[in-house]
Design a protein around this motif. Sequence first.
Motif, PDB file in Angstrom:
ATOM      1  N   UNK A   1       0.800  -1.215   0.000  1.00 27.91           N
ATOM      2  CA  UNK A   1       0.000   0.000   0.000  1.00 27.91           C
ATOM      3  C   UNK A   1       0.839   1.275   0.000  1.00 27.91           C
ATOM      4  N   UNK A   2       2.079   1.173   0.463  1.00 30.15           N
ATOM      5  CA  UNK A   2       2.982   2.322   0.377  1.00 30.15           C
ATOM      6  C   UNK A   2       2.478   3.594   1.040  1.00 30.15           C
ATOM      7  N   UNK A   3       1.707   3.451   2.120  1.00 27.66           N
ATOM      8  CA  UNK A   3       1.305   4.659   2.854  1.00 27.66           C
ATOM      9  C   UNK A   3       2.461   5.081   3.754  1.00 27.66           C
TER      10      UNK A   3
ATOM     11  N   UNK B   1      -1.008  10.365   9.634  1.00 29.43           N
ATOM     12  CA  UNK B   1      -2.390   9.872   9.674  1.00 29.43           C
ATOM     13  C   UNK B   1      -2.871   9.630   8.246  1.00 29.43           C
ATOM     14  N   UNK B   2      -4.003   8.939   8.155  1.00 31.91           N
ATOM     15  CA  UNK B   2      -4.599   8.671   6.849  1.00 31.91           C
ATOM     16  C   UNK B   2      -4.892   9.990   6.139  1.00 31.91           C
ATOM     17  N   UNK B   3      -5.476  10.938   6.867  1.00 30.59           N
ATOM     18  CA  UNK B   3      -5.795  12.238   6.252  1.00 30.59           C
ATOM     19  C   UNK B   3      -4.530  12.918   5.730  1.00 30.59           C
TER      20      UNK B   3
ATOM     21  N   UNK C   1     -14.986   5.113   1.368  1.00 31.62           N
ATOM     22  CA  UNK C   1     -15.650   4.478   2.509  1.00 31.62           C
ATOM     23  C   UNK C   1     -14.857   4.422   3.799  1.00 31.62           C
ATOM     24  N   UNK C   2     -13.879   5.304   3.981  1.00 30.56           N
ATOM     25  CA  UNK C   2     -13.106   5.261   5.230  1.00 30.56           C
ATOM     26  C   UNK C   2     -12.956   6.649   5.860  1.00 30.56           C
ATOM     27  N   UNK C   3     -13.994   7.470   5.715  1.00 24.07           N
ATOM     28  CA  UNK C   3     -13.934   8.811   6.319  1.00 24.07           C
ATOM     29  C   UNK C   3     -13.710   8.727   7.828  1.00 24.07           C
ATOM     30  N   UNK C   4     -14.238   7.672   8.447  1.00 20.69           N
ATOM     31  CA  UNK C   4     -14.090   7.527   9.899  1.00 20.69           C
ATOM     32  C   UNK C   4     -12.658   7.172  10.313  1.00 20.69           C
ATOM     33  N   UNK C   5     -11.795   6.878   9.353  1.00 22.31           N
ATOM     34  CA  UNK C   5     -10.406   6.508   9.679  1.00 22.31           C
ATOM     35  C   UNK C   5      -9.435   7.667   9.449  1.00 22.31           C
ATOM     36  N   UNK C   6      -9.946   8.834   9.142  1.00 21.37           N
ATOM     37  CA  UNK C   6      -9.086   9.954   8.735  1.00 21.37           C
ATOM     38  C   UNK C   6      -7.955  10.225   9.724  1.00 21.37           C
ATOM     39  N   UNK C   7      -8.248  10.121  11.027  1.00 19.68           N
ATOM     40  CA  UNK C   7      -7.239  10.481  12.022  1.00 19.68           C
ATOM     41  C   UNK C   7      -6.451   9.289  12.547  1.00 19.68           C
ATOM     42  N   UNK C   8      -6.671   8.128  11.933  1.00 20.20           N
ATOM     43  CA  UNK C   8      -5.916   6.940  12.328  1.00 20.20           C
ATOM     44  C   UNK C   8      -4.597   6.872  11.557  1.00 20.20           C
ATOM     45  N   UNK C   9      -3.698   6.027  12.066  1.00 20.72           N
ATOM     46  CA  UNK C   9      -2.459   5.769  11.356  1.00 20.72           C
ATOM     47  C   UNK C   9      -2.627   4.495  10.518  1.00 20.72           C
ATOM     48  N   UNK C  10      -1.882   4.393   9.415  1.00 18.67           N
ATOM     49  CA  UNK C  10      -2.056   3.235   8.532  1.00 18.67           C
ATOM     50  C   UNK C  10      -2.049   1.893   9.256  1.00 18.67           C
ATOM     51  N   UNK C  11      -1.154   1.730  10.240  1.00 16.68           N
ATOM     52  CA  UNK C  11      -1.059   0.439  10.918  1.00 16.68           C
ATOM     53  C   UNK C  11      -2.335   0.074  11.674  1.00 16.68           C
TER      54      UNK C  11
ATOM     55  N   UNK D   1      -7.574   1.233   0.195  1.00  9.98           N
ATOM     56  CA  UNK D   1      -8.535   2.269  -0.195  1.00  9.98           C
ATOM     57  C   UNK D   1      -7.971   3.661   0.126  1.00  9.98           C
ATOM     58  N   UNK D   2      -7.234   3.755   1.237  1.00 11.98           N
ATOM     59  CA  UNK D   2      -6.577   5.032   1.556  1.00 11.98           C
ATOM     60  C   UNK D   2      -5.545   5.376   0.481  1.00 11.98           C
ATOM     61  N   UNK D   3      -4.831   4.353   0.009  1.00 12.92           N
ATOM     62  CA  UNK D   3      -3.823   4.590  -1.040  1.00 12.92           C
ATOM     63  C   UNK D   3      -4.496   5.067  -2.329  1.00 12.92           C
ATOM     64  N   UNK D   4      -5.667   4.539  -2.621  1.00 10.76           N
ATOM     65  CA  UNK D   4      -6.403   4.992  -3.815  1.00 10.76           C
ATOM     66  C   UNK D   4      -6.833   6.448  -3.627  1.00 10.76           C
ATOM     67  N   UNK D   5      -7.348   6.770  -2.424  1.00 12.14           N
ATOM     68  CA  UNK D   5      -7.747   8.160  -2.145  1.00 12.14           C
ATOM     69  C   UNK D   5      -6.546   9.090  -2.284  1.00 12.14           C
TER      70      UNK D   5
END
Length: 240
Positions: free
Chosen positions: A86-88, A93-95, A125-135, A144-148
């Motif tokens: 995924x290379x995040x 954070x995800x955001x 579909x992962x707006x609720x994960x915006x403030x999380x870290x990839x792990x 999906x975050x990588x696509x965004x």
Amino acid sequence: MISMREVEKHYGDLHVLRSINLDVPARQVAVVVGPSGSGKSTLCRTINRLEPIDSGEIHVDGQRLPDEGRDLARLRADVGMVFQSFNLFGHHTVLDNVTLAPLKVRRSARAAAREEAMELLARVGIADKADRFPAELSGGQQQRAAIARSLAMRPKVMLFDEPTSALDPEMVGEVLDVMTSLAEEGMTMVVVTHEMGFARCAADRVLFMDGGRIVEDAPPEEFFGSPRGERATSFLASIL
Ligand code: ADP
Ligand code: MG
């Protein structure tokens, strides 16, 4: 949107792309299949110029791919790429993963970049994960975050190189669903995948690569339905 003319590529003595001629019109979805080592990843990597080519020409949206320099950064913004891994950025954070490039490369305003990023995260579909870290995310959520993150650069073309191959089976569908809606919205896409269900439903055409060549190029109903070359037949038998 993508045009490749007589593209040749070697790694040392290894001839990995042989006389590649390919036109992908805007809004088309081309699925690339073929055995391991046939050159699928290399093909993708030449389209966003992660790999230089030895000869031939590649144009994206009418612009010839430059050899180096500033134009290359602009080109990379036009061509998004999603990899198997995924290379995040793990320490963001995800955001922040989604806003980093727009802030840096496109020099977007911070508030606008965040707003757009939140829209993209909602779209995958992962707006609720915006403030999380990839792990803290599942593999499917990370992809999906990588696509965004790729979409945040507003690319004209999206390349996917086996985007679901590293996922647990139960997460493959959620990523393919995002890709399917992207296709329905008219994104021009080149997708390397072994997900034949996706190829049947979402592809406008299926390219079969073997030994660095595109040896079959047909609409899915034809590729999966009618007699085809021996190599493609045995390849399909091996993965279905
Ligand atoms: P595929 O994605 O279809 O499995 P690749 O495009 O990754 O195929 O690789 C095509 C061939 O090029 C393979 O034989 C692979 O080992 C070789 N190859 C890929 N990348 C490199 C590299 N950076 N250096 C040398 N050989 C490479
Ligand atoms: Mg590959």
